[in-house]
Design a protein around this motif. Structure first.
Motif, PDB file in Angstrom:
ATOM      1  N   LEU A 116       0.829  -1.198   0.000  1.00 23.89           N
ATOM      2  CA  LEU A 116       0.000   0.000   0.000  1.00 23.89           C
ATOM      3  C   LEU A 116       0.869   1.256   0.000  1.00 23.89           C
ATOM      4  O   LEU A 116       2.036   1.215   0.396  1.00 23.89           O
ATOM      5  N   SER A 117       0.270   2.370  -0.390  1.00 35.03           N
ATOM      6  CA  SER A 117       0.994   3.640  -0.333  1.00 35.03           C
ATOM      7  C   SER A 117       1.235   3.991   1.132  1.00 35.03           C
ATOM      8  O   SER A 117       0.474   3.554   2.015  1.00 35.03           O
ATOM      9  N   PRO A 118       2.267   4.781   1.410  1.00 29.40           N
ATOM     10  CA  PRO A 118       2.544   5.139   2.812  1.00 29.40           C
ATOM     11  C   PRO A 118       1.356   5.821   3.504  1.00 29.40           C
ATOM     12  O   PRO A 118       1.087   5.551   4.674  1.00 29.40           O
ATOM     13  N   SER A 119       0.618   6.672   2.791  1.00 32.24           N
ATOM     14  CA  SER A 119      -0.509   7.354   3.429  1.00 32.24           C
ATOM     15  C   SER A 119      -1.638   6.382   3.745  1.00 32.24           C
ATOM     16  O   SER A 119      -2.272   6.477   4.800  1.00 32.24           O
ATOM     17  N   HIS A 120      -1.893   5.416   2.858  1.00 29.25           N
ATOM     18  CA  HIS A 120      -2.927   4.412   3.130  1.00 29.25           C
ATOM     19  C   HIS A 120      -2.506   3.505   4.283  1.00 29.25           C
ATOM     20  O   HIS A 120      -3.304   3.191   5.168  1.00 29.25           O
ATOM     21  N   ARG A 121      -1.249   3.092   4.256  1.00 31.80           N
ATOM     22  CA  ARG A 121      -0.753   2.222   5.320  1.00 31.80           C
ATOM     23  C   ARG A 121      -0.843   2.937   6.673  1.00 31.80           C
ATOM     24  O   ARG A 121      -1.247   2.354   7.673  1.00 31.80           O
ATOM     25  N   TYR A 153     -11.148   4.312   3.695  1.00 29.04           N
ATOM     26  CA  TYR A 153     -12.007   3.636   2.721  1.00 29.04           C
ATOM     27  C   TYR A 153     -11.176   3.105   1.546  1.00 29.04           C
ATOM     28  O   TYR A 153     -11.263   1.925   1.196  1.00 29.04           O
ATOM     29  N   TYR A 154     -10.365   3.979   0.949  1.00 31.22           N
ATOM     30  CA  TYR A 154      -9.577   3.567  -0.218  1.00 31.22           C
ATOM     31  C   TYR A 154      -8.440   2.619   0.168  1.00 31.22           C
ATOM     32  O   TYR A 154      -8.074   1.729  -0.604  1.00 31.22           O
ATOM     33  N   ALA A 155      -7.907   2.772   1.373  1.00 25.95           N
ATOM     34  CA  ALA A 155      -6.854   1.863   1.836  1.00 25.95           C
ATOM     35  C   ALA A 155      -7.398   0.458   2.016  1.00 25.95           C
ATOM     36  O   ALA A 155      -6.744  -0.532   1.660  1.00 25.95           O
ATOM     37  N   LEU A 156      -8.611   0.344   2.558  1.00 31.22           N
ATOM     38  CA  LEU A 156      -9.221  -0.979   2.732  1.00 31.22           C
ATOM     39  C   LEU A 156      -9.508  -1.629   1.380  1.00 31.22           C
ATOM     40  O   LEU A 156      -9.334  -2.848   1.218  1.00 31.22           O
ATOM     41  N   ARG A 157      -9.941  -0.837   0.409  1.00 31.06           N
ATOM     42  CA  ARG A 157     -10.162  -1.380  -0.940  1.00 31.06           C
ATOM     43  C   ARG A 157      -8.851  -1.878  -1.540  1.00 31.06           C
ATOM     44  O   ARG A 157      -8.798  -2.962  -2.116  1.00 31.06           O
ATOM     45  N   ALA A 158      -7.788  -1.088  -1.392  1.00 32.17           N
ATOM     46  CA  ALA A 158      -6.480  -1.484  -1.929  1.00 32.17           C
ATOM     47  C   ALA A 158      -5.951  -2.722  -1.206  1.00 32.17           C
ATOM     48  O   ALA A 158      -5.374  -3.620  -1.828  1.00 32.17           O
ATOM     49  N   ALA A 162      -4.980  -6.387  -2.749  1.00 28.92           N
ATOM     50  CA  ALA A 162      -3.665  -6.984  -2.494  1.00 28.92           C
ATOM     51  C   ALA A 162      -3.802  -8.370  -1.880  1.00 28.92           C
ATOM     52  O   ALA A 162      -3.059  -9.300  -2.227  1.00 28.92           O
ATOM     53  N   LEU A 163      -4.790  -8.545  -1.013  1.00 28.08           N
ATOM     54  CA  LEU A 163      -5.014  -9.858  -0.401  1.00 28.08           C
ATOM     55  C   LEU A 163      -5.607 -10.838  -1.405  1.00 28.08           C
ATOM     56  O   LEU A 163      -5.269 -12.021  -1.406  1.00 28.08           O
ATOM     57  N   GLU A 164      -6.487 -10.348  -2.284  1.00 29.39           N
ATOM     58  CA  GLU A 164      -7.047 -11.212  -3.322  1.00 29.39           C
ATOM     59  C   GLU A 164      -5.950 -11.707  -4.261  1.00 29.39           C
ATOM     60  O   GLU A 164      -5.963 -12.859  -4.685  1.00 29.39           O
ATOM     61  N   GLU A 165      -4.986 -10.840  -4.574  1.00 28.21           N
ATOM     62  CA  GLU A 165      -3.868 -11.249  -5.416  1.00 28.21           C
ATOM     63  C   GLU A 165      -3.059 -12.362  -4.783  1.00 28.21           C
ATOM     64  O   GLU A 165      -2.445 -13.157  -5.467  1.00 28.21           O
ATOM     65  N   ARG A 166      -3.063 -12.399  -3.475  1.00 23.92           N
ATOM     66  CA  ARG A 166      -2.323 -13.429  -2.751  1.00 23.92           C
ATOM     67  C   ARG A 166      -3.187 -14.613  -2.389  1.00 23.92           C
ATOM     68  O   ARG A 166      -2.755 -15.520  -1.699  1.00 23.92           O
ATOM     69  N   GLY A 167      -4.437 -14.598  -2.832  1.00 25.03           N
ATOM     70  CA  GLY A 167      -5.332 -15.725  -2.611  1.00 25.03           C
ATOM     71  C   GLY A 167      -5.886 -15.800  -1.201  1.00 25.03           C
ATOM     72  O   GLY A 167      -6.364 -16.852  -0.797  1.00 25.03           O
TER      73      GLY A 167
END
Length: 170
Positions: A116-121, A153-158, A162-167
């Motif tokens: 994630l971006s630093p601001s989202h993290r 909101y946008y961080a949770l979407r991102a 990212a979690l879906e990409e990792r299954g």
């Protein structure tokens, strides 16, 4: 003589996903490179045997899920075998399957958070890990509360992507 379509598929999968897959499996196996290489090889072999599983979906999450399942299955198989010699002190201290599953999920979430971006993290760490309210997180981060809400909101979407990409996410 040229490579067959199957060979080209396998080479393309390895070229595109082999490095990240090996890194992921190395973390899952605690750095056991021979075991990690075996898991990557078996994962790619399963992809080669079941090309229909790869069509119409992102390939990397499928590969990561298969690899994770192989690591968990190997761990469970080792635990299911009776000890060859009395009770070994190292075996007694081995974490249970639930502990391994939680650790694997924690590593996967930490890895996804690092993408994630630093601001989202930062907003996720403040609101979820530190347990701060929107107002408290805004004060700590030095941003307006509305910004904390929208970034969360946008961080949770991102993070979900990212979690879906990792299954890991449904």
């Amino acid at each position: 003589m040229g490579a067959t379509a199957d060979e080209r598929l396998l080479r393309a999968l390895y070229r595109e996903h082999g490095g990240p897959l090996l890194g992921y499996v190395l973390r899952l196996t605690g750095g056991d490179r021979p075991q990690a290489e075996d898991v990557v090889q078996e994962t790619l072999l399963r992809a080669w045997r079941h090309p229909e599983a790869l069509s119409g979906r992102p390939v990397r999450p499928w590969l990561f899920t298969v690899a994770r399942n192989l690591v968990v299955d190997a761990h469970r198989a080792r635990r299911a075998r009776p000890p060859e010699t009395g009770i070994d002190e190292q075996v007694v201290g081995t974490p249970g399957v639930d502990d391994i599953d939680r650790a694997l999920e924690s590593w996967t979430v930490a890895e996804a958070l690092s993408d994630l971006s630093p601001s989202h993290r930062a907003v996720l760490v403040q609101t979820f890990y530190q347990g701060r309210s929107v107002a408290e997180a805004a004060r700590v981060l030095g941003i307006p509360p509305g910004t904390v809400k929208s970034r969360t909101y946008y961080a949770l979407r991102a993070l979900r992507l990212a979690l879906e990409e990792r299954g890991l996410a449904p």
